[in-house]
Design a protein around this motif. Structure first.
Motif, PDB file in Angstrom:
ATOM      1  N   ILE A   1       0.936  -1.008  -0.069  1.00 58.87           N
ATOM      2  CA  ILE A   1      -0.095  -0.052  -0.039  1.00 58.87           C
ATOM      3  C   ILE A   1       0.857   1.075  -0.317  1.00 58.87           C
ATOM      4  O   ILE A   1       1.825   1.525   0.770  1.00 58.87           O
ATOM      5  N   ASN A   2       0.601   2.128  -1.032  1.00 53.70           N
ATOM      6  CA  ASN A   2       1.284   3.285  -1.077  1.00 53.70           C
ATOM      7  C   ASN A   2       1.155   4.740  -0.299  1.00 53.70           C
ATOM      8  O   ASN A   2       1.860   5.342  -0.041  1.00 53.70           O
ATOM      9  N   ASN A   3      -0.270   4.468  -0.074  1.00 59.70           N
ATOM     10  CA  ASN A   3      -0.815   5.856   0.765  1.00 59.70           C
ATOM     11  C   ASN A   3      -2.059   5.584   1.298  1.00 59.70           C
ATOM     12  O   ASN A   3      -2.626   4.275   1.212  1.00 59.70           O
ATOM     13  N   ALA A   4      -2.554   6.328   2.029  1.00 58.50           N
ATOM     14  CA  ALA A   4      -3.809   6.386   2.861  1.00 58.50           C
ATOM     15  C   ALA A   4      -5.097   5.986   2.097  1.00 58.50           C
ATOM     16  O   ALA A   4      -5.929   5.142   2.302  1.00 58.50           O
ATOM     17  N   ALA A   5      -5.228   6.441   0.760  1.00 56.75           N
ATOM     18  CA  ALA A   5      -6.218   6.404  -0.179  1.00 56.75           C
ATOM     19  C   ALA A   5      -6.270   4.626  -0.638  1.00 56.75           C
ATOM     20  O   ALA A   5      -7.360   4.008  -0.641  1.00 56.75           O
ATOM     21  N   GLU A   6      -5.092   4.128  -0.734  1.00 60.46           N
ATOM     22  CA  GLU A   6      -5.075   2.695  -1.196  1.00 60.46           C
ATOM     23  C   GLU A   6      -5.339   1.858   0.016  1.00 60.46           C
ATOM     24  O   GLU A   6      -5.936   0.857  -0.208  1.00 60.46           O
ATOM     25  N   ARG A   7      -4.973   2.331   0.934  1.00 56.02           N
ATOM     26  CA  ARG A   7      -5.280   1.530   2.527  1.00 56.02           C
ATOM     27  C   ARG A   7      -6.837   1.296   2.638  1.00 56.02           C
ATOM     28  O   ARG A   7      -7.393   0.547   2.954  1.00 56.02           O
ATOM     29  N   ARG A   8      -7.408   2.601   2.388  1.00 51.66           N
ATOM     30  CA  ARG A   8      -8.953   2.619   2.767  1.00 51.66           C
ATOM     31  C   ARG A   8      -9.702   1.868   1.682  1.00 51.66           C
ATOM     32  O   ARG A   8     -10.739   1.188   1.815  1.00 51.66           O
ATOM     33  N   LYS A   9      -9.176   1.875   0.334  1.00 56.73           N
ATOM     34  CA  LYS A   9      -9.765   1.232  -0.606  1.00 56.73           C
ATOM     35  C   LYS A   9      -9.835  -0.336  -0.473  1.00 56.73           C
ATOM     36  O   LYS A   9     -10.833  -1.115  -0.658  1.00 56.73           O
ATOM     37  N   TYR A  10      -8.670  -0.737  -0.059  1.00 57.39           N
ATOM     38  CA  TYR A  10      -8.297  -2.409   0.335  1.00 57.39           C
ATOM     39  C   TYR A  10      -9.377  -2.852   1.568  1.00 57.39           C
ATOM     40  O   TYR A  10      -9.694  -4.004   1.935  1.00 57.39           O
ATOM     41  N   GLU A  11      -9.143  -1.741   2.605  1.00 60.77           N
ATOM     42  CA  GLU A  11     -10.165  -2.326   3.712  1.00 60.77           C
ATOM     43  C   GLU A  11     -11.410  -1.919   3.324  1.00 60.77           C
ATOM     44  O   GLU A  11     -12.246  -2.902   3.948  1.00 60.77           O
ATOM     45  N   ASP A  12     -11.972  -1.159   2.449  1.00 59.31           N
ATOM     46  CA  ASP A  12     -13.513  -1.299   2.269  1.00 59.31           C
ATOM     47  C   ASP A  12     -13.695  -2.561   1.623  1.00 59.31           C
ATOM     48  O   ASP A  12     -14.807  -3.020   1.637  1.00 59.31           O
ATOM     49  N   LEU A  13     -12.892  -2.916   0.583  1.00 57.39           N
ATOM     50  CA  LEU A  13     -13.237  -4.337  -0.172  1.00 57.39           C
ATOM     51  C   LEU A  13     -13.264  -5.567   0.778  1.00 57.39           C
ATOM     52  O   LEU A  13     -13.962  -6.318   0.429  1.00 57.39           O
ATOM     53  N   ALA A  14     -12.273  -5.538   1.646  1.00 57.73           N
ATOM     54  CA  ALA A  14     -12.280  -6.680   2.721  1.00 57.73           C
ATOM     55  C   ALA A  14     -13.593  -6.652   3.488  1.00 57.73           C
ATOM     56  O   ALA A  14     -13.915  -7.737   4.055  1.00 57.73           O
ATOM     57  N   ASP A  15     -13.978  -5.356   3.887  1.00 56.01           N
ATOM     58  CA  ASP A  15     -15.110  -5.332   4.377  1.00 56.01           C
ATOM     59  C   ASP A  15     -16.489  -5.901   3.795  1.00 56.01           C
ATOM     60  O   ASP A  15     -17.351  -6.485   4.369  1.00 56.01           O
ATOM     61  N   LEU A  16     -16.393  -5.332   2.608  1.00 57.50           N
ATOM     62  CA  LEU A  16     -17.466  -6.013   1.636  1.00 57.50           C
ATOM     63  C   LEU A  16     -17.644  -7.364   1.725  1.00 57.50           C
ATOM     64  O   LEU A  16     -18.422  -8.048   1.531  1.00 57.50           O
ATOM     65  N   PHE A  17     -16.328  -8.003   1.423  1.00 63.05           N
ATOM     66  CA  PHE A  17     -16.213  -9.438   1.088  1.00 63.05           C
ATOM     67  C   PHE A  17     -16.861 -10.271   2.519  1.00 63.05           C
ATOM     68  O   PHE A  17     -17.491 -11.219   2.642  1.00 63.05           O
ATOM     69  N   SER A  18     -16.219  -9.612   3.592  1.00 63.49           N
ATOM     70  CA  SER A  18     -16.589 -10.176   4.883  1.00 63.49           C
ATOM     71  C   SER A  18     -18.276 -10.299   5.163  1.00 63.49           C
ATOM     72  O   SER A  18     -18.635 -11.092   5.675  1.00 63.49           O
ATOM     73  N   ILE A  19     -18.845  -9.171   4.728  1.00 64.93           N
ATOM     74  CA  ILE A  19     -20.093  -8.812   4.924  1.00 64.93           C
ATOM     75  C   ILE A  19     -20.983  -9.807   4.167  1.00 64.93           C
ATOM     76  O   ILE A  19     -21.800 -10.505   4.594  1.00 64.93           O
ATOM     77  N   ILE A  20     -20.688  -9.856   2.999  1.00 67.68           N
ATOM     78  CA  ILE A  20     -21.217 -10.955   2.236  1.00 67.68           C
ATOM     79  C   ILE A  20     -21.292 -12.485   2.603  1.00 67.68           C
ATOM     80  O   ILE A  20     -22.117 -13.014   2.658  1.00 67.68           O
ATOM     81  N   LYS A  21     -20.031 -12.757   3.001  1.00 66.29           N
ATOM     82  CA  LYS A  21     -19.892 -13.957   3.563  1.00 66.29           C
ATOM     83  C   LYS A  21     -20.468 -14.330   4.891  1.00 66.29           C
ATOM     84  O   LYS A  21     -21.120 -15.539   4.814  1.00 66.29           O
ATOM     85  N   ALA A  22     -20.329 -13.328   5.888  1.00 65.38           N
ATOM     86  CA  ALA A  22     -21.196 -13.365   6.877  1.00 65.38           C
ATOM     87  C   ALA A  22     -22.554 -13.722   7.037  1.00 65.38           C
ATOM     88  O   ALA A  22     -23.370 -14.331   7.485  1.00 65.38           O
ATOM     89  N   THR A  23     -23.220 -12.752   5.896  1.00 63.98           N
ATOM     90  CA  THR A  23     -24.671 -12.923   5.412  1.00 63.98           C
ATOM     91  C   THR A  23     -24.855 -14.330   4.863  1.00 63.98           C
ATOM     92  O   THR A  23     -25.957 -14.890   5.194  1.00 63.98           O
ATOM     93  N   GLU A  24     -24.098 -14.835   3.973  1.00 64.34           N
ATOM     94  CA  GLU A  24     -24.306 -16.166   3.711  1.00 64.34           C
ATOM     95  C   GLU A  24     -24.440 -17.155   4.776  1.00 64.34           C
ATOM     96  O   GLU A  24     -25.461 -18.155   4.969  1.00 64.34           O
ATOM     97  N   HIS A  25     -23.480 -17.116   5.798  1.00 66.44           N
ATOM     98  CA  HIS A  25     -23.337 -18.143   7.044  1.00 66.44           C
ATOM     99  C   HIS A  25     -24.617 -17.964   7.793  1.00 66.44           C
ATOM    100  O   HIS A  25     -25.144 -18.829   8.227  1.00 66.44           O
TER     101      HIS A  25
END
Length: 241
Positions: free
Chosen positions: A39-63
């Motif tokens: 990660i090169n900057n704060a914007a990239e960190r925020r992007k990957y954190e949001d993608l990780a959150d989206l992934f985990s929310i979808i998986k959690a809902t499925e379970h």
């Protein structure tokens, strides 16, 4: 004294290490010592954190949906957890869409090979917990209270539309309240027209962002459908006398 046999003399000689085994390695080039940054900057960190959150929310809902279908969680716990996940999904999806990280949630699931059909139904199509559309037969309260609440929710929603409430995050909770209350009224026919129309509106609103607003034409149709549902509910109550 006789010298040892030839074979014994060979065995007594110290063995030589293989060539290069103990030799010092050549210095590592400076280019190979550079730190690799994911990660090169704060914007990239925020992007990957949001993608990780989206992934985990979808998986959690499925379970969660699987657990509820298997009766491994109570209705109250399921409703609370599912409502929270739906709210988190909407805010996280809005963040990644605003950042133009992904085209939409379906494209995200396709890109990351997410096979979550129950989460798709709950998050992308309906947007409300299963208990809203299919609650238990009896929640322990009297029929008069349920009927009174249903009437109140109908009136509140119609007044909201008349007062020019058009945003999705204003309308969806009111329609959800009506749907939840209708499903708890015992004896109400499953084919009740008001419920069908409300479910269609919930699907429509769930496909929109929270900040979006319905058009004046849609508002007029929504008010008409609410009024029709309210009248149909009263007609059904009178038919019970």
């Amino acid at each position: 004294m006789q010298p040892p046999p030839y074979d014994a003399a060979i065995q007594q000689q110290p063995s030589k290490p293989p060539r290069g085994k103990y030799e010092s390695l050549s210095p590592t080039p400076a280019s190979m010592k550079q730190e690799i940054k994911l990660i090169n900057n704060a914007a990239e960190r925020r992007k990957y954190e949001d993608l990780a959150d989206l992934f985990s929310i979808i998986k959690a809902t499925e379970h969660l949906e699987i657990a509820f279908a298997r009766d491994a969680i109570s209705e109250d716990d399921y409703t609370a957890a599912c409502s929270k996940l739906i709210s988190q999904f909407k805010s996280t999806e809005a963040a990644v869409l605003a950042a133009k990280t992904v085209a939409d949630a379906r494209a995200f699931m396709t890109e990351y090979h997410m096979d979550c059909p129950r989460a798709v139904e709950r998050l992308l199509r309906l947007g409300v917990p299963s208990t809203v559309l299919n609650p238990s037969v009896d929640d322990g309260r009297g029929d008069a209270i349920k009927v009174a609440e249903t009437v109140q929710y109908f009136i509140t929603a119609m007044d909201g539309v008349r007062l020019e409430q058009r945003a999705v995050d204003e309308l969806q909770p009111m329609l959800t309240d009506i749907m939840t209350s209708l499903r708890r009224v015992q004896g109400l026919p499953a084919e009740f027209l008001g419920s069908k129309k409300l479910e269609e509106w919930l699907v429509t609103l769930n496909a929109m962002r929270a900040m979006d607003a319905i058009t004046e034409e849609q508002a007029r149709q929504l008010l008409f459908d609410l009024d029709q549902g309210y009248s149909s509910f009263h007609a059904w109550l009178k038919s019970l006398d």
